[in-house]
Design a protein around this motif. Structure first.
Motif, mmCIF file in Angstrom:
data_model
loop_
_atom_site.group_PDB
_atom_site.id
_atom_site.type_symbol
_atom_site.label_atom_id
_atom_site.label_comp_id
_atom_site.label_asym_id
_atom_site.label_seq_id
_atom_site.Cartn_x
_atom_site.Cartn_y
_atom_site.Cartn_z
ATOM 1 N N PHE A 1 -4.714 10.427 -2.153
ATOM 2 C CA PHE A 1 -3.663 10.997 -3.010
ATOM 3 C C PHE A 1 -3.122 12.276 -2.393
ATOM 4 O O PHE A 1 -3.760 12.870 -1.510
ATOM 5 C CB PHE A 1 -4.153 11.204 -4.450
ATOM 6 C CG PHE A 1 -5.400 12.042 -4.601
ATOM 7 C CD1 PHE A 1 -5.327 13.432 -4.670
ATOM 8 C CD2 PHE A 1 -6.652 11.446 -4.691
ATOM 9 C CE1 PHE A 1 -6.468 14.200 -4.826
ATOM 10 C CE2 PHE A 1 -7.806 12.202 -4.837
ATOM 11 C CZ PHE A 1 -7.715 13.592 -4.907
ATOM 12 N N TRP A 2 -1.941 12.679 -2.879
ATOM 13 C CA TRP A 2 -1.315 13.907 -2.356
ATOM 14 C C TRP A 2 -2.101 15.115 -2.863
ATOM 15 O O TRP A 2 -2.272 15.308 -4.064
ATOM 16 C CB TRP A 2 0.144 14.023 -2.794
ATOM 17 C CG TRP A 2 1.000 12.872 -2.376
ATOM 18 C CD1 TRP A 2 1.758 12.093 -3.185
ATOM 19 C CD2 TRP A 2 1.203 12.362 -1.043
ATOM 20 N NE1 TRP A 2 2.411 11.130 -2.451
ATOM 21 C CE2 TRP A 2 2.086 11.278 -1.126
ATOM 22 C CE3 TRP A 2 0.715 12.707 0.224
ATOM 23 C CZ2 TRP A 2 2.503 10.540 -0.017
ATOM 24 C CZ3 TRP A 2 1.128 11.977 1.332
ATOM 25 C CH2 TRP A 2 2.010 10.919 1.210
ATOM 26 N N ALA A 3 -2.576 15.917 -1.923
ATOM 27 C CA ALA A 3 -3.491 17.006 -2.276
ATOM 28 C C ALA A 3 -2.825 18.077 -3.145
ATOM 29 O O ALA A 3 -3.494 18.734 -3.930
ATOM 30 C CB ALA A 3 -4.035 17.644 -1.002
ATOM 31 N N ARG B 1 3.752 5.803 -2.824
ATOM 32 C CA ARG B 1 5.063 6.387 -3.129
ATOM 33 C C ARG B 1 5.298 6.419 -4.646
ATOM 34 O O ARG B 1 5.696 7.427 -5.215
ATOM 35 C CB ARG B 1 6.166 5.569 -2.457
ATOM 36 C CG ARG B 1 7.547 6.171 -2.615
ATOM 37 C CD ARG B 1 8.604 5.404 -1.843
ATOM 38 N NE ARG B 1 8.303 5.318 -0.418
ATOM 39 C CZ ARG B 1 7.907 4.204 0.203
ATOM 40 N NH1 ARG B 1 7.791 3.070 -0.470
ATOM 41 N NH2 ARG B 1 7.640 4.204 1.481
ATOM 42 N N ASP B 2 4.989 5.333 -5.325
ATOM 43 C CA ASP B 2 5.320 5.236 -6.751
ATOM 44 C C ASP B 2 4.342 5.990 -7.641
ATOM 45 O O ASP B 2 4.712 6.472 -8.698
ATOM 46 C CB ASP B 2 5.335 3.774 -7.211
ATOM 47 C CG ASP B 2 6.390 2.973 -6.489
ATOM 48 O OD1 ASP B 2 7.264 3.595 -5.858
ATOM 49 O OD2 ASP B 2 6.328 1.734 -6.536
ATOM 50 N N ILE C 1 0.842 -1.195 0.000
ATOM 51 C CA ILE C 1 0.000 0.000 0.000
ATOM 52 C C ILE C 1 0.881 1.251 0.000
ATOM 53 O O ILE C 1 0.690 2.175 -0.789
ATOM 54 C CB ILE C 1 -0.942 -0.025 1.226
ATOM 55 C CG1 ILE C 1 -1.910 -1.202 1.097
ATOM 56 C CG2 ILE C 1 -1.700 1.283 1.364
ATOM 57 C CD1 ILE C 1 -2.673 -1.525 2.373
ATOM 58 N N ALA C 2 1.895 1.247 0.878
ATOM 59 C CA ALA C 2 2.797 2.412 0.937
ATOM 60 C C ALA C 2 3.531 2.580 -0.380
ATOM 61 O O ALA C 2 3.707 3.703 -0.871
ATOM 62 C CB ALA C 2 3.796 2.241 2.080
ATOM 63 N N GLU D 1 6.182 6.114 6.879
ATOM 64 C CA GLU D 1 6.859 5.912 5.587
ATOM 65 C C GLU D 1 7.096 7.211 4.830
ATOM 66 O O GLU D 1 7.816 7.217 3.840
ATOM 67 C CB GLU D 1 5.986 5.027 4.676
ATOM 68 C CG GLU D 1 5.511 3.739 5.290
ATOM 69 C CD GLU D 1 6.611 2.696 5.280
ATOM 70 O OE1 GLU D 1 7.481 2.793 4.416
ATOM 71 O OE2 GLU D 1 6.573 1.813 6.164
ATOM 72 N N PHE D 2 6.427 8.296 5.247
ATOM 73 C CA PHE D 2 6.462 9.509 4.428
ATOM 74 C C PHE D 2 6.807 10.745 5.263
ATOM 75 O O PHE D 2 6.046 11.119 6.155
ATOM 76 C CB PHE D 2 5.101 9.730 3.731
ATOM 77 C CG PHE D 2 4.739 8.630 2.784
ATOM 78 C CD1 PHE D 2 5.230 8.630 1.477
ATOM 79 C CD2 PHE D 2 3.941 7.569 3.201
ATOM 80 C CE1 PHE D 2 4.919 7.603 0.604
ATOM 81 C CE2 PHE D 2 3.621 6.531 2.337
ATOM 82 C CZ PHE D 2 4.115 6.550 1.033
#
Ligand code: AKG
Ligand code: FE2
Length: 388
Positions: free
Chosen positions: A335-337, A132-133, A127-128, A229-230
């Motif tokens: 998702f990254w906003a 990331r990808d 999931i991470a 992880e981030f």
């Protein structure tokens, strides 16, 4: 869409991707993306079934005769064909002592609704790495099914009661989006009094939906699971209230704009009802605090023909599509906003969702601190506790 992302409509594969296609041979790319979520006391995700040697034995995924079998089962079982499918694979991997198959299936179903597959240690890295990808991850069967159904009913009931107002941009404009919106928090309206009605801006609709508290335990739990992880998640300290949305079926849509006129959507002929390409956090225009967008979709049996996909774009080149996902019920999309431009394509059916944003700013009337937030935990460890 480039080859790398083609077919990334869901992860694990959507029910749509599982639908039997007896007449169409499964091509190489799709064949490689066959996934299964196996129910059971410790549900497992099986990846790339085509690469498992046992999957090449009959009954084998992707063979046309097998699709025909499942098409047949679907006619017998209706929606329950999916359960039978999971059951079939479970049985195939771990032969059971002779027992009443239906009774066993019932117990498997119960177990599958009480455990979250995405919390299992063996699934976490996958999931991470998807986030990331690709900048997003989509998790199917995210909530226990009963809970997902009850949130969906709450959203649909609010829409039916005409409690939702016209969606507006953070700038106050409404030209780009065709949704109806209701801000929802978890307080019990009978005890919370006036404070239960909290919307980010004066005049926006809001309500309290207490059962969201249970949903939040899951979504906050996922954020806490991903955070180590981030680096960029370390500053998260608050979460917005929930935003229920309905993108109405184009023909039936009748939303009122701020002046009380019927609003016909972003396009002059009034037929289109989506949300044009945008970022949830445009840093150049002033960071609004949104780090991660999480959207729980609330629609049963959504089909490709129903439209309404969310289309995710690469940051550059601007119109390069990353992926498209259908708003299938109980699918959580993150998702990254500030990095993933996206649009909502006009739906042909009423399309419901519930969105939360995770923020790096302090609590205010539209957002709350939560215990698992990385920044809250750091503050706690240092002896400051700024939770209520
Ligand atoms: O409902 C969706 O899929 C996305 C909606 C959206 O982009 C938003 O509310 O910012
Ligand atoms: Fe958005």
């Amino acid at each position: 869409m480039d080859a790398k992302h083609r077919g990334l409509r869901a992860w694990p594969a959507s029910r749509a991707a599982w639908r039997p296609k007896p007449a169409t041979p499964v091509d190489g790319d799709d064949f490689g993306r066959v996934w299964a979520l196996l129910p059971g006391r410790s549900p497992r995700v099986l990846k790339r079934l085509d690469e498992q040697s046992w999957a090449l034995e009959p009954p084998s995924v992707g063979q046309s005769y097998e699709w025909e079998t499942w098409a047949y089962l679907q006619t017998l079982l209706g929606k329950r064909w999916w359960d039978a499918y999971c059951w079939e694979y479970w049985r195939f991997l771990a032969p059971l002592p002779r027992e009443d198959a239906l009774e066993q299936l019932r117990r498997l179903q119960e177990a599958a609704t009480t455990e979250a597959w995405w919390k299992l240690p063996e699934n976490r890295p996958e999931i991470a790495s998807m986030l990331r990808d690709h900048g997003f991850c989509a998790l199917d069967a995210f909530l226990p099914s009963g809970l997902a159904a009850s949130v969906a009913s709450a959203a649909k009931a609010a829409y039916a009661r005409k409690e939702m107002g016209l969606g507006v941009l953070s700038t106050g404009a409404s030209f780009a989006r065709g949704d109806a919106v209701l801000w929802v928090n978890t307080q019990d309206p009978s005890t919370a009094g006036k404070s239960a009605k909290l919307a980010p801006k004066e005049g926006q609709s809001s309500a309290a939906v207490p059962e969201l508290a249970m949903v939040l335990e899951h979504i906050d739990g996922l954020v806490a699971q991903l955070a180590p992880e981030f680096e960029r998640m370390q500053c998260i300290r608050t979460r917005s209230h929930a935003m229920f949305t309905c993108y109405p079926e184009a023909a039936a849509a009748e939303l009122l704009d701020a002046t009380g006129k019927v609003w016909t959507g972003p396009f002059a002929d009034g037929t289109a009802q989506g949300y044009l390409r945008h970022l949830d956090n445009v840093r150049q225009q002033g960071h609004c605090g949104r780090i991660l967008t999480t959207i729980l979709y609330l629609n049963d049996d959504w089909r490709e023909a129903d439209g309404g996909a969310i289309r995710l774009f690469e940051a550059s080149p601007p119109l390069q599509v990353r992926a498209e996902l259908l708003p299938e019920g109980n699918r959580l999309l993150c998702f990254w906003a500030d990095e993933v431009p996206h649009e909502v394509l006009p739906p042909k059916r009423d399309r419901f969702a519930c969105t939360f944003w995770y923020l790096d700013r302090d609590a205010d009337p539209s957002s709350v601190a939560f215990a698992e937030a990385p920044a809250v935990q750091v503050a706690r460890a240092a002896g400051t506790d700024f939770l209520d």
